[in-house]
Design an enzyme around this catalytic site. Structure first.
Site, PDB file in Angstrom:
ATOM      1  N   HIS A  15       0.842  -1.202   0.000  1.00 50.92           N
ATOM      2  CA  HIS A  15       0.000   0.000   0.000  1.00 50.92           C
ATOM      3  C   HIS A  15       0.876   1.251   0.000  1.00 50.92           C
ATOM      4  O   HIS A  15       1.968   1.276   0.583  1.00 50.92           O
ATOM      5  CB  HIS A  15      -0.986  -0.002   1.175  1.00 50.92           C
ATOM      6  CG  HIS A  15      -0.373   0.074   2.536  1.00 50.92           C
ATOM      7  ND1 HIS A  15      -0.013   1.263   3.131  1.00 50.92           N
ATOM      8  CD2 HIS A  15      -0.066  -0.894   3.436  1.00 50.92           C
ATOM      9  CE1 HIS A  15       0.480   1.026   4.339  1.00 50.92           C
ATOM     10  NE2 HIS A  15       0.461  -0.273   4.544  1.00 50.92           N
ATOM     11  N   ASP A  26       6.126   1.718   7.322  1.00 50.20           N
ATOM     12  CA  ASP A  26       4.782   1.286   6.935  1.00 50.20           C
ATOM     13  C   ASP A  26       4.266   2.118   5.767  1.00 50.20           C
ATOM     14  O   ASP A  26       3.571   3.104   5.963  1.00 50.20           O
ATOM     15  CB  ASP A  26       3.855   1.391   8.142  1.00 50.20           C
ATOM     16  CG  ASP A  26       2.541   0.665   7.948  1.00 50.20           C
ATOM     17  OD1 ASP A  26       2.402  -0.085   6.971  1.00 50.20           O
ATOM     18  OD2 ASP A  26       1.643   0.869   8.774  1.00 50.20           O
ATOM     19  N   ASP A  69      -0.294   4.404   0.931  1.00 48.23           N
ATOM     20  CA  ASP A  69      -0.746   5.449   1.846  1.00 48.23           C
ATOM     21  C   ASP A  69      -0.066   5.306   3.204  1.00 48.23           C
ATOM     22  O   ASP A  69       0.511   4.268   3.526  1.00 48.23           O
ATOM     23  CB  ASP A  69      -2.268   5.418   2.016  1.00 48.23           C
ATOM     24  CG  ASP A  69      -2.783   4.102   2.583  1.00 48.23           C
ATOM     25  OD1 ASP A  69      -2.243   3.042   2.194  1.00 48.23           O
ATOM     26  OD2 ASP A  69      -3.705   4.117   3.415  1.00 48.23           O
ATOM     27  N   GLU A 112      -5.161   1.829   2.593  1.00 44.14           N
ATOM     28  CA  GLU A 112      -5.047   0.662   3.458  1.00 44.14           C
ATOM     29  C   GLU A 112      -5.196   1.026   4.928  1.00 44.14           C
ATOM     30  O   GLU A 112      -5.640   0.201   5.729  1.00 44.14           O
ATOM     31  CB  GLU A 112      -3.688  -0.014   3.230  1.00 44.14           C
ATOM     32  CG  GLU A 112      -3.538  -1.383   3.887  1.00 44.14           C
ATOM     33  CD  GLU A 112      -3.011  -1.330   5.310  1.00 44.14           C
ATOM     34  OE1 GLU A 112      -3.064  -2.359   5.998  1.00 44.14           O
ATOM     35  OE2 GLU A 112      -2.542  -0.254   5.759  1.00 44.14           O
ATOM     36  N   GLU A 113      -4.817   2.261   5.281  1.00 43.68           N
ATOM     37  CA  GLU A 113      -4.768   2.652   6.692  1.00 43.68           C
ATOM     38  C   GLU A 113      -6.114   3.110   7.252  1.00 43.68           C
ATOM     39  O   GLU A 113      -6.178   3.575   8.390  1.00 43.68           O
ATOM     40  CB  GLU A 113      -3.736   3.786   6.884  1.00 43.68           C
ATOM     41  CG  GLU A 113      -2.309   3.416   6.510  1.00 43.68           C
ATOM     42  CD  GLU A 113      -1.656   2.456   7.497  1.00 43.68           C
ATOM     43  OE1 GLU A 113      -2.350   1.998   8.432  1.00 43.68           O
ATOM     44  OE2 GLU A 113      -0.465   2.164   7.326  1.00 43.68           O
ATOM     45  N   GLU A 165       4.486  -5.761   3.856  1.00 44.77           N
ATOM     46  CA  GLU A 165       4.333  -5.153   5.178  1.00 44.77           C
ATOM     47  C   GLU A 165       5.610  -5.334   5.993  1.00 44.77           C
ATOM     48  O   GLU A 165       6.326  -6.327   5.833  1.00 44.77           O
ATOM     49  CB  GLU A 165       3.154  -5.785   5.912  1.00 44.77           C
ATOM     50  CG  GLU A 165       1.793  -5.460   5.342  1.00 44.77           C
ATOM     51  CD  GLU A 165       1.292  -4.078   5.745  1.00 44.77           C
ATOM     52  OE1 GLU A 165       1.962  -3.419   6.565  1.00 44.77           O
ATOM     53  OE2 GLU A 165       0.226  -3.676   5.235  1.00 44.77           O
ATOM     54  N   HIS A 222       3.644   3.623  12.317  1.00 47.74           N
ATOM     55  CA  HIS A 222       2.799   4.713  12.832  1.00 47.74           C
ATOM     56  C   HIS A 222       3.492   5.530  13.924  1.00 47.74           C
ATOM     57  O   HIS A 222       2.913   6.489  14.426  1.00 47.74           O
ATOM     58  CB  HIS A 222       1.452   4.202  13.368  1.00 47.74           C
ATOM     59  CG  HIS A 222       0.652   3.424  12.370  1.00 47.74           C
ATOM     60  ND1 HIS A 222      -0.597   2.919  12.649  1.00 47.74           N
ATOM     61  CD2 HIS A 222       0.908   3.051  11.092  1.00 47.74           C
ATOM     62  CE1 HIS A 222      -1.066   2.273  11.594  1.00 47.74           C
ATOM     63  NE2 HIS A 222      -0.159   2.338  10.637  1.00 47.74           N
TER      64      HIS A 222
END
Length: 358
Positions: free
Chosen positions: A70, A100, A72, A130-131, A159, A333
């Site tokens: 992903h 991430d 984003d 995705e988030e 990931e 994150h």
């Protein structure tokens, strides 16, 4: 904005795409750069749906592997642009998205450009949203418009996994546990019933709850059940008549969504429970022949993925899938998000070797 140079190193590609902000819902600028970089490549067929880009080889190989990531990120917090840092003599790239999961995306872009004659056909997927809620996920949309693109014998999600193989993933469930009372003036509280006070037993059950560790196909998944928010109150001088506690249950992939929901209702028996979102997990998927070949090639002992990832989406379609990417999942994150440069190189080397070995 300069174009992406896919002849650069994976580290430099990581730096370039991390410096293009792409918080969920604002991925178009990065998607445009990826599209422009891969569309001219003659060995790839390119398809775009919104801000999701798919590039496929069509070499007539006996097997096909899907490799996805992903594009984003979660919101930026003064951690863009990226910068190089050294911690305990180890060089890192610091900044939002480095873990991430733009380092994984960068490796995928590098290999997509250079692997003209892989031993298997490859479908590369770079997707948006995705988030955030699953119904916004670019793969959800793509599954509606082009389900054929998910066809494959094995899938790899880039990931963060510290450069090792993480099998499957936990499921996740969100529920609201409600209490109800009667409003009254706080000066005459005995007239009412305080719904927030009635939530105390809910919190007590959560505090006393002991999550399980569950072995699934040789990997041990840790569960968790936690309150993540409490909502209630009308005004500072009013006894509240409603309260809700939002709980998040991370459950082993041996449970179905229905079984996870039944467990939550059992834990909070006697309360009104509203299940608002369930995403089942994925079993490890390591018994598939291609998965076993991949694990052997990478040379690392597989471990479980504790968070939910889109491996679950592929598993639901009958495609065994694993997580494999650079970066420490604990820093996903995090405001100090950073990836070791050596892991970016190692993951590129591992994937390249496996995809080109005879």
């Amino acid at each position: 904005m300069p174009p992406l140079d896919l002849s650069a190193t994976s580290v430099d590609i990581t730096r370039a795409i991390c410096d293009v902000p792409s918080v969920s819902g604002d991925e178009t600028a990065l998607a445009d750069l990826i599209d422009a970089a891969v569309r001219p490549l003659p060995h790839l067929e390119v398809y775009r749906d919104g801000d999701t880009i798919v590039a496929r080889t069509d070499l007539g190989r006996a097997q096909r592997v899907v490799i996805a990531g992903h594009i984003d990120t979660v919101p930026i917090n003064d951690n863009v642009p990226t910068r190089d840092v050294v911690i305990d003599d180890e060089p890192f790239l610091w900044g939002r998205g480095t873990v991430d999961m733009k380092a994984g995306v960068a490796v995928q872009l590098k290999l997509a450009a250079e692997l003209v004659d892989p031993r298997v056909d490859i479908t590369w997927m770079w997707y948006d949203h995705e988030e955030v809620d699953a119904d916004l996920n670019g793969l959800t949309r793509l599954a509606r418009t082009r389900p054929d693109l998910f066809s494959g014998d094995f899938a790899i999600l880039g990931e963060p996994s510290n450069g090792t193989v993480e099998g499957g993933c936990n499921g996740t469930l969100r529920a609201l546990v409600h209490t109800h009372g009667v409003r009254a003036h706080s000066a005459r509280a005995w007239i009412g019933e305080n719904a927030i006070h009635k939530a105390a037993p809910i919190l007590a059950r959560l505090a006393e709850y002991r999550p399980r560790s569950v072995e699934v196909d040789g990997l041990v998944y840790r569960e968790g059940l936690n309150a993540v928010s409490i909502t209630g109150g009308v005004a500072s001088n009013v006894i509240p008549d409603a309260c809700r506690v939002e709980v998040n249950y991370r459950f082993a992939p041996s449970l179905t969504g229905e079984q996870a929901a039944a467990h939550i209702r059992d834990v909070f028996a006697g309360f009104e429970v509203e299940i608002v979102d369930v995403a089942p997990g994925a079993r490890p998927g390591l018994d598939a022949p291609l998965a076993q070949e991949f694990v052997a090639a990478v040379g690392a002992e597989p471990t479980p993925k504790y968070g939910w990832t889109d491996v679950a989406r592929f598993a639901a379609l009958g495609v065994p899938a694993v997580n494999y990417g650079p970066g420490d999942p604990h820093l996903a994150h995090h405001d100090e998000e950073r990836v070791p440069l050596s892991q970016i190189d190692d993951v590129e080397r591992g994937l390249r070797s496996w995809l080109t070995s005879s």
